[in-house]
Enzyme design. Structure first.
Site, PDB file in Angstrom:
ATOM      1  N   TYR A  99       0.836  -1.324  -0.020  1.00 40.65           N
ATOM      2  CA  TYR A  99      -0.093  -0.099  -0.048  1.00 40.65           C
ATOM      3  C   TYR A  99       0.632   1.134   0.118  1.00 40.65           C
ATOM      4  O   TYR A  99       2.157   1.181   0.348  1.00 40.65           O
ATOM      5  CB  TYR A  99      -0.989  -0.132   1.113  1.00 40.65           C
ATOM      6  CG  TYR A  99      -0.378  -0.034   2.559  1.00 40.65           C
ATOM      7  CD1 TYR A  99      -0.002   0.936   3.164  1.00 40.65           C
ATOM      8  CD2 TYR A  99      -0.220  -1.397   3.344  1.00 40.65           C
ATOM      9  CE1 TYR A  99       0.462   0.856   4.586  1.00 40.65           C
ATOM     10  CE2 TYR A  99       0.209  -1.606   4.318  1.00 40.65           C
ATOM     11  CZ  TYR A  99       0.764  -0.516   5.089  1.00 40.65           C
ATOM     12  OH  TYR A  99       1.112  -0.361   6.404  1.00 40.65           O
ATOM     13  N   HIS A 147       6.048  -0.642   1.345  1.00 45.56           N
ATOM     14  CA  HIS A 147       5.898   0.324   0.245  1.00 45.56           C
ATOM     15  C   HIS A 147       7.145   0.147  -0.683  1.00 45.56           C
ATOM     16  O   HIS A 147       8.248  -0.369  -0.418  1.00 45.56           O
ATOM     17  CB  HIS A 147       6.310   1.617   1.071  1.00 45.56           C
ATOM     18  CG  HIS A 147       5.504   1.926   2.035  1.00 45.56           C
ATOM     19  ND1 HIS A 147       4.184   1.817   2.188  1.00 45.56           N
ATOM     20  CD2 HIS A 147       5.881   2.483   3.519  1.00 45.56           C
ATOM     21  CE1 HIS A 147       3.509   2.154   3.300  1.00 45.56           C
ATOM     22  NE2 HIS A 147       4.593   2.231   4.204  1.00 45.56           N
TER      23      HIS A 147
END
Length: 440
Positions: free
Chosen positions: A366, A416
């Protein structure tokens, strides 16, 4: 909260009767010697009736206000003003041209009224059916929001910057990703999440037993404002310049501080301090993006933008500003915060998915707070300057307040995709949508 259906038709009939009586009284009081003045007078009085009835509807429980508004709209569409005005036309003194102009004005008024009625009913249906959260919580806020949006529309200004981010047909790459209809902030009116968005959001931090989202949002907007502008009143100014200040070590000895502070908005994120680093990072902060695990106390006039990665994050806001019962998520979190409730904004979970899908193309688990800040800014600002993003001049990824130049291990966790995120910002800069300042 559910309301009995008994009495709804009576409220509607009373609203219609009241409107009809007022229109009739007004028509009788206007001199019939001038068709145009009569038409204007009646139209103006109808608007006064609409405002009065809407004001009165705020005193009644939902959905009475909706019936009252709908009744007024129906009166506007079908009330006998045509016959009333036609009877006042002198048969020999009015040209056919004036008659046509009068009819055109009336048709325009009716279409506008029909459009407003359509907006009311559509907003009601979407707000109730899509969230599963009864719109009854926000009956008063909804009417006030409509009034505020109308005022904003009247005062709306086009972008006057030399280069406006939202300008289309400059880059195909940008146009494929930028969706100006997406609203970055969660409000009582847009708290709608499609099922696939909701399920995706629940998986972000693998919350095992999430609380009911509808109940959580209802409780949330009892504590924090639910009627904020999801675009932070972007169109109320001609050119909004924003500085997004990251946490990179390339800010050290940059002397960017005064330049950063000169922007209209200054956005910071997570634990970034300013005290002791003012010469390089500036003194001002208007918006600070955090999640519970990255929270730090903010200045008195700073708006906290909570980035929720799970339902517990929304509950934490309520707890941290009231009872202080939530002290732990997957790590300890502050039980109480000093941020004023009216200064708390909520990043929309659907906007997080938009960033993930459209801008990151599914890279990483995400988005990071950094890229979320960047995409947030290009939606609420007209010009965006980035400071403190990327590695320092020696290729090290670390925070400007740390002395450890190898503190960039977070980039290897797989949560990430730092490299892909940086490439997105670099591409935005290459097509002149933003500017990136990499240190001196």
């Amino acid at each position: 909260m559910r309301h009995s259906r008994r009495g709804r038709p009576h409220r509607l009939l009373r609203g219609i009767q009241y409107s009809q009586d007022r229109i009739a009284q007004t028509a009788l009081s206007v001199p019939h010697t001038d068709v145009q003045s009569t038409d204007v007078s009646v139209s103006l009085d109808r608007l006064k009736i609409a405002l009065a009835a809407t004001e009165a509807s705020l005193q009644n429980p939902f959905p009475a206000s909706w019936y009252c508004i709908s009744g007024i709209s129906l009166v506007f569409l079908f009330s006998p003003s045509q016959a009333l005005l036609s009877s006042t036309l002198p048969s020999t003194q009015r040209s056919q041209h004036k008659i046509e102009m009068m009819n055109m004005r009336k048709r325009t008024l009716k279409w506008i009224t029909f459009f407003l009625l359509f907006i009311f009913l559509t907003s009601f249906v979407l707000n109730y059916s899509s969230t599963g959260v009864p719109a009854a919580w926000f009956s008063k806020q909804m009417v006030q929001e409509l009034s505020q949006n109308f005022r904003k529309f009247i005062k709306s200004q086009p972008c006057t910057c030399a280069h406006c981010i939202s300008q289309g047909k400059v880059s195909y790459w940008f146009d494929q990703r930028f969706n100006k209809t997406m609203q970055p902030l969660l409000t009582a009116q847009n708290a709608l999440m499609e099922e696939d968005t909701y399920q995706w959001w629940l998986r972000l931090q693998r919350e095992r037993k999430p609380s009911n989202l509808s109940d959580t949002i209802k409780e949330l907007f009892r504590v924090v404002p639910g009627n904020v502008d999801p675009m932070l009143d972007k169109r109320s100014v001609g050119c909004r310049r924003c500085a997004v200040v990251g946490n990179s070590g390339n800010l050290k000895d940059s002397s960017y501080g005064p330049e950063i502070d000169s922007h209209d908005f200054v956005l910071r994120m997570n634990r970034a301090p300013t005290v002791g680093f003012e010469a390089d990072v500036g003194r001002r902060t208007t918006h600070h993006l955090v999640y519970p695990e990255s929270f730090r106390e903010l200045g008195e006039n700073v708006s906290m933008v909570l980035v929720p990665f799970k339902t517990t994050d929304l509950q934490w806001v309520v707890s941290a500003t009231t009872t202080g019962t939530i002290t732990h998520t997957y790590v300890p979190v502050p039980p109480k915060i000093k941020v004023k409730q009216e200064k708390i904004l909520i990043y929309h979970p659907a906007f997080i998915k938009y960033v993930f899908d459209s801008w990151l193309q599914g890279h990483g688990r995400y988005p990071s707070t950094g890229i979320l800040s960047v995409i947030f800014s290009i939606h609420v600002c007209d010009e965006v300057d980035l400071y403190g993003f990327g590695a320092d001049s020696k290729g090290n990824w670390h925070h400007y307040w740390e002395n450890n130049p190898s503190a960039g291990a977070f980039r290897k966790t797989g949560v990430h995709d730092g490299d892909f995120e940086y490439n997105v910002t670099a591409t935005l800069a290459a097509i002149n949508k933003i500017r990136i300042f990499k240190g001196r």
